[in-house]
Structures are given as C-alpha cells and as structure tokens.
Design an enzyme around this catalytic site. Structure first.
Site, PDB file in Angstrom:
ATOM      1  N   HIS A 113       0.850  -1.196   0.000  1.00 25.62           N
ATOM      2  CA  HIS A 113       0.000   0.000   0.000  1.00 25.62           C
ATOM      3  C   HIS A 113       0.880   1.237   0.000  1.00 25.62           C
ATOM      4  O   HIS A 113       1.915   1.291   0.662  1.00 25.62           O
ATOM      5  CB  HIS A 113      -0.973  -0.001   1.185  1.00 25.62           C
ATOM      6  CG  HIS A 113      -0.341   0.158   2.537  1.00 25.62           C
ATOM      7  ND1 HIS A 113      -0.124   1.380   3.130  1.00 25.62           N
ATOM      8  CD2 HIS A 113       0.112  -0.760   3.430  1.00 25.62           C
ATOM      9  CE1 HIS A 113       0.423   1.218   4.319  1.00 25.62           C
ATOM     10  NE2 HIS A 113       0.590  -0.084   4.527  1.00 25.62           N
ATOM     11  N   GLU A 159      -4.886   1.292   2.662  1.00 31.02           N
ATOM     12  CA  GLU A 159      -4.727   0.256   3.690  1.00 31.02           C
ATOM     13  C   GLU A 159      -4.822   0.844   5.076  1.00 31.02           C
ATOM     14  O   GLU A 159      -5.393   0.232   5.990  1.00 31.02           O
ATOM     15  CB  GLU A 159      -3.377  -0.445   3.510  1.00 31.02           C
ATOM     16  CG  GLU A 159      -3.195  -1.704   4.366  1.00 31.02           C
ATOM     17  CD  GLU A 159      -2.641  -1.423   5.764  1.00 31.02           C
ATOM     18  OE1 GLU A 159      -2.672  -2.339   6.604  1.00 31.02           O
ATOM     19  OE2 GLU A 159      -2.186  -0.293   6.011  1.00 31.02           O
ATOM     20  N   GLU A 160      -4.258   2.043   5.265  1.00 26.19           N
ATOM     21  CA  GLU A 160      -4.281   2.655   6.598  1.00 26.19           C
ATOM     22  C   GLU A 160      -5.704   3.027   7.018  1.00 26.19           C
ATOM     23  O   GLU A 160      -5.946   3.316   8.179  1.00 26.19           O
ATOM     24  CB  GLU A 160      -3.389   3.902   6.624  1.00 26.19           C
ATOM     25  CG  GLU A 160      -1.907   3.626   6.371  1.00 26.19           C
ATOM     26  CD  GLU A 160      -1.247   2.769   7.438  1.00 26.19           C
ATOM     27  OE1 GLU A 160      -1.911   2.406   8.422  1.00 26.19           O
ATOM     28  OE2 GLU A 160      -0.055   2.446   7.278  1.00 26.19           O
ATOM     29  N   GLU A 186       4.106  -5.869   4.430  1.00 18.27           N
ATOM     30  CA  GLU A 186       3.683  -4.912   5.448  1.00 18.27           C
ATOM     31  C   GLU A 186       4.869  -4.457   6.295  1.00 18.27           C
ATOM     32  O   GLU A 186       6.013  -4.798   6.032  1.00 18.27           O
ATOM     33  CB  GLU A 186       2.605  -5.532   6.344  1.00 18.27           C
ATOM     34  CG  GLU A 186       1.192  -5.040   6.029  1.00 18.27           C
ATOM     35  CD  GLU A 186       1.010  -3.553   6.238  1.00 18.27           C
ATOM     36  OE1 GLU A 186       1.861  -2.901   6.873  1.00 18.27           O
ATOM     37  OE2 GLU A 186       0.004  -3.017   5.757  1.00 18.27           O
ATOM     38  N   HIS A 262       5.065   4.708  12.160  1.00 21.79           N
ATOM     39  CA  HIS A 262       3.950   5.662  12.175  1.00 21.79           C
ATOM     40  C   HIS A 262       4.313   6.985  12.852  1.00 21.79           C
ATOM     41  O   HIS A 262       3.492   7.579  13.546  1.00 21.79           O
ATOM     42  CB  HIS A 262       2.712   5.060  12.850  1.00 21.79           C
ATOM     43  CG  HIS A 262       1.937   4.146  11.946  1.00 21.79           C
ATOM     44  ND1 HIS A 262       0.700   3.632  12.289  1.00 21.79           N
ATOM     45  CD2 HIS A 262       2.212   3.639  10.717  1.00 21.79           C
ATOM     46  CE1 HIS A 262       0.262   2.858  11.310  1.00 21.79           C
ATOM     47  NE2 HIS A 262       1.165   2.851  10.337  1.00 21.79           N
TER      48      HIS A 262
END
Length: 812
Positions: A113, A159-160, A186, A262
């Site tokens: 993603h 995706e997030e 991922e 993140h």
C-alpha cells in the site's frame, strides 16, 4: 519435513536495491499520503503510472503488461478493535498484471500500500514495499524466461483506512477471481528483516514455497499464533484476502525499530540497503517460484491442515505438517513417560519413595514459580503506581536488570532455602537428578496440553523435552561417577546449547517486536506488568534445566548477592527517575506519541435545537504515562483538564477516528477557540418511513471531508435491526454503540445510508442518537493557529500528531 535454500542460481538477475531506493525516495518526497489527499490520489498515483509505463516500454517480448486504475466503492464489517463497519467511496488502486504473451488463467498476487497515516512520510509502512514491488516488476518483465501464471501487482491506496482498498479489489476487480495465492508486504517497524508472521489458512505448500524460494528466511509459526490471538492491536490486508477472497497467502512485515513506526521519523534514510536487498531477493524468489508452480492452479486442492514452520537462526527454515508435529510430540512424550516410568517400576518401597520425592520437588518448583511471579509483579505494580512506567523504553537493559534479576534471585533463593532446610544432608546428585526430572515432567505436561489445543507452537515444548532428555541420557554415566562433575557439566552444556540458543533467539525477536508496541498500546494496559510477566516467563523457561545445578552447587551466596545488588541499585535508579523513557536522539529516536485534535462539538436536541456546544483541543497520550512527562513543559496540560464522559452521547461525545476508546480511557480537553472548516459537514435526514413490524426506517445523507466517523446509539427500548452498510447486519462495538468508519478519495458523491429501528413504544427523548465526526487530515483545514502553536511547544522527544475535527450529535 523440509529444509531448504533458494533454488535460484546466484548468477540469475536479481533486484537492484539502488533502483528500489530511488523509487522509495521519490514516493516519500511528496510527503504524507493520506487517503483523499492530492498527494495520495494524484501525485503518488501519477508517479507509479509513469514508472510502470517506463518498465513496460523495456519489457521482454515474452510478457504482456496490463495496467488498470480502480476506484471502488463498498462497505464491510470487521471484528477488529471490538467490531465496526467500514464504508469507502472512490478510493484508488493501481493494478498491474504481468502475464505470458499468450495469457494466463491463474495468478499470484503481490500486495503493498502506498498510502500513509497522517503526518508521517510512511517510508517503511509501506512505501518501501511498493518500491521493491516496482523493481520486481521491472526485473521479471525484462526476463526472457516465460511465466506459467500471471503475477498481479496491487499498489493499494487505502490500507491505513483499515484495509479498505484491498477489500475493494478482492470483492470487485475483474482480475480478482483468477488469483490463487497472495504475498502481502507490510511493516510493524522500520527495516531489518521481513518476518513471515502469517500463512495459510491451511495451505502447507505455500510455506514450502517460501522454504525453497526465500534466500534470507525469517519466519515463525509462534509469531503467527501470537498475532492471530489478537494480543497485538493491529491487522493487515491478509485478513481481507483470507476472509473475503478465500485465498491462501503469506504475510511479511519489517519488525525492526518499531519505535519510529507511524511517526515523522519513518524516513527513507533509516531503511538500510541490506533490508531492501533482502526483501527484494525473497519476494522475487517467491513470485518466480509461484508463477511457475503447477500447484498454484490447483491451490484449493492442497488445502489440508496447518504447518509448523520456523527459521533456524536465519540460515534455513524447518517446515512440516502439523499432523506430523502432533505425532512427533506424542512420541517424545511417550519416551519421557518410559524414562520416568522406569524409575517408578522399581521395588515397591523405592517406587513410593521416588514418587514422594518427585511430588515434593514438583511442589517446590511450583512454589518457586508462584513466589517469583508475586515478587516480580509487586515490583511492576509499585513502579507503575509511583509513575515510573516505561523507564526501560529507551534503555532495554533496565528491564533485564530490574525484572530479570528479581526473577532469577527469587527462584534461586526459594530452592536454596529448600536445599538448606528441607533437603539438609541429602545426596546432591540425587537432588540434581530429581529436579531435572521435575523440569522434564513439567515440559512434557505442557507439550501435551499445547498439542491438544492444536497450537503449532508446541514445537518449542517438544524441543524443550527432547534435547534435555537426550542430553541426560548421554551424561548419565558421568553424572553417576564421582569426580566426573566437570565432564558432566561440559557435556550437559553442549547438549543444551542448541535449544537454549534458539529460545534466546526467539525471545529476542519477540522483545524486538513487543517493546516498541508498549509505547502505543494505550493508557489502560500497564506496560511494566506486561513486560515483567514476559521477562518472568523467559526466566522460568531458560532456568528450567539449571535448577538442578542449585542443588549440585556448594553455595549460591555470591550469585544471590550479585543479583540482589544489581536489582537494588536498578530499582533505586528507576525510582529516582534517572532512566527517562523517551529519546530525541536523531540517530535512534524513541519518541512519545501524542494525538491532538482541535475539535468543535455541537449537541442537538430531538427537535433540532442546539442544546450545548464547546471547543477545545482533545489530547490523547498513546502510552500508559499519559501526559505526565509533558506537564512540566506545558503546565496547562495537567489533570485538571481530564475529560468527563458525556453519558448520553455515543463514545462519550468525543471524535474518535477509530473505536479505540477502550484502550485510551484517560484523555484531556484543553478549552480553545471555535473552529470553522472551509469544508464543513452537512448531515441531513432525507426520509422517515414507517415499515412493517413496527419498525422505522431513517435515510440520511452526509457530505464532508475525506475521513468521517459515524456513531449510533439506539435509546433504551429501541434496537437497530438493519442498515444499508456492510452485509446489512449491524455490528455493535464494545459498550453497545455502533461505529462506522467512512473515507473517500477524490470527487466522491454525498454518502447516503439508511438505518432501521424497532421501538417497543414511543419515547419522549427519541429512538436513536447519531453523531458524526469529521476529521481534516490534510489541506488548509488540517491545523488551526492555536493547535499549531500548542504543538510547537511540545518537547523534541515527543511526536505530536494534530488535526482539526468537528463532532455533531443529533437525536431522532
């Protein structure tokens, strides 16, 4: 059973890490790529299309490349985070199919993603995977070797947003039905090795494909069972392909340095070239293997049982069917029973004496474990109560010096006291053998129980029984001979070397994954208790077959004094605050995560009248420490502004972007000026219809920013029976409210939906409360001057992520 290395010759063309890095730097150069933003929907998509077009122009005549831009709209429910429903509109997927010139009926999917969470560059999650996929597409397309099956590369753009784009692809795209297996790429950290942490379901041939095709293996069925247990509050597209596509696959993720996952520090320069090279080699090898495998076309025929798999120090992978593992486990247990049974099948008095001594030794072992558990947990609770949690977050060794030494010292102390007072003047060799038998018995019982539960991780217990038993049988003569102690110890240590080394290797992998997660696991889970329990478990496991040395040793006094001194000094230093949890070190940052939302709230009554309104900056610290470390730097952020729950409002009347309210019960609300976004929410009741069976259907229309959250709470006496979302059956979240996560890409039409309620009788306060929260993650509305000014005051060891939002509550 299989163990293997890549069948690919090293002379074959591989991926170029330099080219992958170039892709990575260009993707991340646009900044955060939030769904709905021009950076995600236009700039990144255009860049991907340009590169794919360039790759296509240089591809071999043996292949055909097709490209499709998908903009799906759909809805689904998921049991993640307590259960909620997701709705998406016009999000983006870039899909590329590489197939033989003559076409292919079946395909393998590779998924990454390119979107990121707000305010982060998302280099590891997941731009690096998309970069590697581009380079793999480039490598495969230039190869003159024909493929038997197609390879579909999905660059998914949402995706997030909790797996929306993968759902749109697998349920709606015309190529989806040809897919027989998938590889999902991922990240839970920044670089390092990519760990295989999910496979299947029930497709051993896929693990075998990884065994033979991956040049740099790193895989563990333990990680799979831990992840699928729900202990880790995360999920991946693997779930969507498995549950909605009924397709088997492999889930890989980078796990190193999760401290900056993140955050703004997730930049390309922190991902080592070696990591990119390893990922490229492994995934290229897997895709080539699957795209030329006869098994891919008949993948559903090979769906039979689970598989036990684990890498051996990153050198190779051992894999075998779970049913074979079950047989092996019971054989090992049977051999242990024969070993112990031989000691019971003696003359009656000796047998009774052995059983009595074994029971007493077993009781002392359980007592030592229980007392150690109590001691270590008391220390962890004390540390939590005095506000010194996470002292080890920036200094991992502190956790070992604090909880590891306490656990080891207490274990040794209990057995030393037992030796001194209960076993006084007893034969040391007899005691050493007795406590070895106890450990063997305990692990045999554990082996049977875990095998009965159907867990593949039972292989650890099998290893922990087989190796010690074999070692004991090999050292039996040396153990019985006087004066052969040194030789016994040497042989014993050599025999235990492999299982101990593997357990330490596995333990370190789990530590590397779990410790960073403690910095984002919420305010309700005391991380010191979790970590203390894990260190205690590791200590018990690693000490199992060394307890007998306590009884063989002349004295444990020096060991106890050393361990107690280290523990005492560490405890004093932790209590005095010497070990600060966070770090702003540019080379190795370990920031504290804080969410700040400048929100304006409006609460309307049954007749549409404004009952009350307020504005403020809503603050959530993502770890157990809350904002206690921040208060000295920003005094107005203190416990006097702790939030109060609006009992009559869904989710306490606050604008949760996801239903994580049960993980973040402690939050703060600093009064602030009202905000007026340029793209405000418009919420309308379009129709109210009386339906059969005394139900009422309410139809709504909502328009607003790219991210919105809808909360529904039926009033007492009313039930939400159906709606136009998901599969039509409402899914309640923890606490009974209904949560709907909404997102759209560019140029989405207004969102229309309906709900149907049943009410036993009319109520003066209405049937249902609906609240809509709008989140402004990008553009001119993202930050207010007051929010920006507050964020600037945060210390440099924090990562404050802020945005503007609104919350409107309506009653019908």
């Amino acid at each position: 059973m299989a163990a293997g290395v890549s069948p690919c010759d090293s002379s074959e063309a591989g991926t170029s890490p330099a080219k992958s890095r170039e892709y990575l730097e260009n993707i991340t150069a646009v900044g955060p790529r939030t769904v709905g933003s021009p950076e995600n929907e236009i700039l990144t998509v255009n860049y991907l299309l340009e590169q794919i077009k360039a790759i296509e122009s240089k591809s071999s005549d043996a292949h055909k490349i097709s490209v499709d831009i998908q903009r799906p709209t759909g809805s689904f429910s998921i049991d993640f985070l307590g259960g909620f429903t997701s709705y998406y509109a016009n999000i983006t997927n870039v899909v590329v199919k590489l197939e033989p010139r003559s076409g292919a009926k079946h395909a393998v999917l590779s998924n990454c993603h390119f979107d990121s969470v707000p305010n982060t560059p998302g280099a590891s999650d997941d731009a690096v995977s998309c970069s590697v996929m581009l380079e793999i597409l480039n490598t495969l397309s230039k190869s003159s070797d024909p493929l038997q099956h197609a390879v579909i590369f999905l660059f998914n753009g949402a995706e997030e947003n909790i797996l929306q784009a993968s759902h749109g692809f697998i349920t709606q795209h015309r190529w989806a039905k040809s897919i027989r297996a998938f590889i999902n790429l991922e990240a839970a950290g920044v670089g390092g090795k990519e760990l295989v942490f999910q496979t299947g379901p029930e497709n051993p041939w896929l693990v075998q494909a990884y065994v033979f095709a991956a040049k740099h293996p790193f895989a563990s069925v333990v990680a799979q069972e831990v992840f699928q247990s729900g202990i880790i509050p995360a999920d991946t597209d693997f779930r969507i392909y498995r549950d909605f596509g009924n397709i088997p696959g492999i889930d890989l993720a980078f796990i190193e340095n999760g401290y900056i996952y993140h955050t703004k520090y997730d930049t390309p320069d922190r991902i080592l070239t070696d990591s990119i090279q390893r990922a490229g080699d492994n995934i290229l090898g897997m895709l080539k293997y699957l795209a030329t495998s006869d098994k891919l076309a008949k993948s559903f025929d090979y769906r039979h049982g689970n598989v036990v798999f684990f890498d051996v120090f990153g050198l190779f992978v051992l894999a075998y069917p779970a049913r074979v593992g079950t047989i092996m486990n019971y054989i090992i247990t049977a051999v242990t029973v024969l070993y112990l049974g031989k000691k019971i099948l003696q003359p009656r008095n000796r047998a009774i004496n052995y059983m009595k001594e074994l029971s007493v030794a077993f009781s002392f072992t359980l007592l030592s474990w229980f007392s150690t558990l109590v001691t270590v947990l008391i220390v962890a609770v004390f540390i939590s109560l005095i506000g010194r949690s996470l002292s080890w977050y920036n200094h991992f060794y502190v956790s070992i010096f604090l909880y590891g030494t306490a656990a080891a010292a207490k274990l040794i102390l209990v057995h030393t006291l037992a030796k001194k007072f209960y076993y006084k003047n007893r034969n040391e060799q007899f005691l050493g053998e007795m406590f070895f038998d106890v450990s063997l018995l305990v692990w045999s019982i554990a082996l049977v129980l875990i095998t009965q539960l159907g867990l593949c991780s039972a292989f650890i217990c099998a290893m922990w029984v087989a190796f010690p038993l074999l070692t004991k049988l090999l050292t039996y003569r040396e153990f019985k001979q006087k004066g052969a102690t040194i030789r016994f110890v040497i042989i014993y240590m050599l025999g235990m070397f492999i299982p101990y080394l593997y357990i330490m290797y596995l333990t370190w992998t789990i530590f590397e994954l779990f410790i960073p997660i403690m910095g984002r696991s919420g305010t309700e889970i005391p991380p010191d208790i979790v970590l203390a329990a894990f260190i205690l478990s590791s200590t018990v496991i690693l000490s199992s077959y060394f307890l007998n040395f306590i009884y063989l040793a002349k004295s444990t006094k020096k060991t106890l004094i050393t361990l107690t001194t280290v523990f005492g000094v560490t405890l004093i230093l932790v209590c005095s605050g010497v070990f600060f949890p966070y770090s702003s070190d540019s080379a190795n940052p370990k920031p504290k995560r804080v969410f700040l939302q400048h929100v304006s709230r409006r609460f309307y009554g049954l007749h549409g009248n404004l009952v009350k309104s307020d504005s403020g900056i809503w603050i959530n610290g993502l770890d157990y420490a809350g904002i206690s470390h921040i208060t000295p730097h920003i005094p107005e952020l203190n416990d006097t502004i702790k939030t109060n729950c609006e009992d009559k409002a869904p989710l306490c009347g606050f604008p949760w972007i996801l239903p994580v309210h049960f993980l973040l019960r402690k939050n703060w609300y600093l009064p602030a000026a009202e905000i007026s976004p340029t793209n405000p929410v418009h919420f309308k009741l379009l129709a109210k219809e009386q339906m059969p069976w005394d139900s009422t259907k309410l139809t709504f229309e909502v328009s607003g920013p790219s991210h919105m959250s809808l909360y529904i709470r039926p009033h007492e006496g009313s039930t939400l029976s159906s709606w136009s979302l998901g599969d039509g059956t409402p899914v309640a979240n923890i606490g009974g409210d209904y949560f709907v996560f909404y997102a759209h890409g560019l140029q989405a039409v207004a969102w229309r939906f309906w709900i149907e309620l049943k009410a036993a009788e009319k109520h003066s306060d209405g049937m249902v409360s609906l609240a809509i929260a709008a989140h402004y993650f990008f553009g001119e509305d993202q930050k207010s001057p007051q929010l920006y000014a507050l964020m600037e005051r945060f210390p440099n060891w924090t990562f404050p992520s802020g945005w503007v939002c609104t919350y409107d509550l309506f009653v019908f």
